[in-house]
Structure formats: structure tokens, C-alpha cells
Write a protein that holds these residues in place. Sequence first.
Motif, PDB file in Angstrom:
ATOM      1  N   HIS A  85       0.977  -1.120   0.116  1.00 26.00           N
ATOM      2  CA  HIS A  85      -0.171  -0.103  -0.038  1.00 26.00           C
ATOM      3  C   HIS A  85       0.977   1.237   0.060  1.00 26.00           C
ATOM      4  O   HIS A  85       1.552   1.701   1.201  1.00 26.00           O
ATOM      5  N   GLU A  88       1.599   4.076   2.619  1.00 23.41           N
ATOM      6  CA  GLU A  88       1.965   3.756   4.037  1.00 23.41           C
ATOM      7  C   GLU A  88       3.589   3.722   3.656  1.00 23.41           C
ATOM      8  O   GLU A  88       4.354   2.794   3.435  1.00 23.41           O
ATOM      9  N   ARG A 149      -3.671   3.554  -1.956  1.00 30.00           N
ATOM     10  CA  ARG A 149      -3.801   2.213  -1.475  1.00 30.00           C
ATOM     11  C   ARG A 149      -4.104   1.102  -2.793  1.00 30.00           C
ATOM     12  O   ARG A 149      -3.888  -0.004  -2.511  1.00 30.00           O
ATOM     13  N   HIS A 216       3.267  -2.584   6.473  1.00 28.09           N
ATOM     14  CA  HIS A 216       2.081  -1.965   6.570  1.00 28.09           C
ATOM     15  C   HIS A 216       2.230  -0.696   7.479  1.00 28.09           C
ATOM     16  O   HIS A 216       2.858  -0.711   8.408  1.00 28.09           O
ATOM     17  N   GLU A 217       1.245   0.173   7.298  1.00 29.16           N
ATOM     18  CA  GLU A 217       0.721   1.233   8.337  1.00 29.16           C
ATOM     19  C   GLU A 217      -0.527   1.250   8.432  1.00 29.16           C
ATOM     20  O   GLU A 217      -1.408   0.825   7.510  1.00 29.16           O
TER      21      GLU A 217
HETATM   22 ZN   LIG Z   1      -1.502  -1.386   4.395  1.00 26.84          ZN
END
Ligand SMILES: [Zn+2]
Length: 388
Positions: A85, A88, A149, A216-217
Motif C-alpha cells: 500500500h 504507507e 492504497r 504496512h501502516e
Molecule cells: Zn496497508
Amino acid sequence: MGNRNLLVVKIVAFTLMLVAILWAGMEFYHHRNFAETVVLGEGVTAVKKLSDYYPAMKDSINDCNIYIFEGKEPGGTLMVIGGSHPEEPAANLTAELLVETAKVEAGRLIVAIRANRSASTVTRPGDAYPQYYRIPTPWGEKQYRMGDRWTNPLDSWPDPEVYVHYPSRQMLAYMDVRNFNRTWPGYPGGTLTERTNFAFMELIRAENVDVFVDLHEAELEYPVISTIVAHQKGTHVAAMTSMMLTATEFRIGMEYSPESLHGLSHREVGDHSQAVSYLLETPEPMLDRVRGVTDEHMLLSGKDPFVQMAGRYGLLYEKIDDDGWPIDVRVGRHASTVLELAQSWSDLNFGKVIKISGVPRYPEIVENGVGYYFVNPETVPSHRLAYE
Ligand SMILES: [Zn+2]
């Protein structure tokens, strides 16, 4: 107004519109074609392409670089991906940090910095996202594409009414057919995103990856945060990692990958290959819906008065104080968690040890900033450079 005046108004309005379209178009074009420079650390022994594992990806926008670190001694294989994503940034920055600093003493390391390249070539103009962010280094600023995203609609269009996940047939939101972390394990006859996931699965199987980590974040309004999501094959290693890090560096939880929630890497990579799969989440206030001005400063400082107010009212799943969640804290958490997962895996799998050195951990990254560890591309020969 006479006919003549009306004509003048129309011509002026049309000209202004044309200028706006050309201006925006040039900015979009520059962003889509901006190349990020990566300096290959001395541990990198080969740079491959995703299409080396699945030739149908060749010449597609998602034919990303695959960085290989062959260890001095045999052992297990760890694979880390950033850019699932691209909104992030701690994920791709941590992956780049590995490429520039890691040395592998035993086993192998495989890294992708921009796993879904297409999604890094578009931002979210409707949400007023910045197009770029810059990381300070001792030799100047290093610039990166901010992304979205979802895979760029220029590369994958149109979306279906309902996205039916392959092979589970679980029904998901239509736009998630372009969400790289809802399309695992991929499908050769599917959309660009599904084909990209399939190519990664081919790589994971071909390279006999033992441990797979997806960076990820998460927004603070989301309950899956500051945690390691673990496939059931890897819960011992994740639990040990969570305990060690919480005792020594920072608090991080561990949770089980739900068995019936499909399309996510922590579920499907473990189900469809020999690898044990993990997904790591750090807090990123910019992803929160209640945030205010969405600019580069917020992206990097992790500070926002509205998110902080939500925190004071106890509406969030992670704490936030006046320090916010700066990018160095977020990258530091990911770096230490990857290293600790490798350590815990090695402690429990004597025959498949993964020993990595050279990568800074949380305290050093918070102290020095992540940019401190990026080498000036102008000081290395061109064959030790790669572009993302
Ligand atoms: Zn993510």
C-alpha cells in the motif's frame, strides 16, 4: 450581455480550463515517471525482476525489482516486501533501508521495495494527498513518490460491480480488486493486481521462502495496529518476537490471522506456499479519517491536532501524544521487528538460521533519522544503483 461578450467569456473560460488541464496533466505525468534511486548495499548479490519468476509480468508497470542477498553460509530464506500500500511510506522506506544496509551472514534475504508499483504512481487527489515526500539525509534530501492504497486505474480499469476473490469466492468491495492486500494468492487470468500477487507467489515457491513479511501502516482508528499478524504456522515465532521487543524496545502485539478472511498476505501466502507469513502494522495518523490538513509535514511528523484530540477523548486504538508518530519511529519499529522475527525464527529452526547484520534498529533510527543510513547515489558507481 451581447453575443460578442458571451463569446469572449467562453473563450477565456475555455483557455483557463485548458491551462488547468495541461498543468495538472504535466504534474501527474512527472509523478508517474519519477524514478526513486536506490543504492545497492554491499550485501546485495543480485537484482532480479518479478518477471524472472512469471514471464507474463514482463514490460508491465508492476515488473518490480527483486533484491537478493545470498548469505555467506547456508540457512533459511527471509522475504520482506514494502509498497503493498504505497500510501504507507514506512513500509517502502524500511525495505529500502534493508537494501542499502543489510549483510547476510547465514541464509538468504529477498526484498521488494515497491511490491505494487502501479499504486505508487497515483495519489488520492480527492483527499488532497501530497504527491511527494522528502527524507533529509547528511548529503541532501531524498525524494519519494507518495502513492495510493489501490492500483492506478490507468493500469486496471474498469472495476467489477462486486469483486469475487479467487479461489475462495468470497465477495469483497469492488475497488479491492485493485487492492494488493486483498488479491492474494493471485490469479494468472485476473486483473493486473491479481496477476502481480500470482507472480509473487511463484517467486515465493521458486525461491523456497521460509519466512514472508509484508510491511504496512494503519490508522489509529483501526484496531489492527502496532502488531504482528501471524499465520497459524508462525505464531510461536511471532509471540516470541512480540515479547522480546516489548521487553526491550517498544510495545508490539501479536494476533492470529483469521482463517476465513481471504485475500490478505498473512492468510494466503501461508496457505498457498511453504512460507510462514506475517504482516506488520505501525501507526500512521495521516490515514485517519478525522485528520486535518493532509500534507508532507503530517505524513512525516505523524502529528495532527484532530487525531490528537480524538486520542484525548479515547476514541483511538493506539495512543498519540504531542510527539505524534514520526516517520523515524515507524521505520525503526519495522526494522527492529523484521530483525527480531529473523532472530526468533533462527532460535526455533536450527537448520534454517537467518543471520542478518548491518541494519540499524529502533533506538539508532529514532536517534539518527532514517535518512542518515541512505548513501549518496553520486558517490557510488552506476552499476550499484537501482531505480524504483
Ligand atoms: Zn496497508
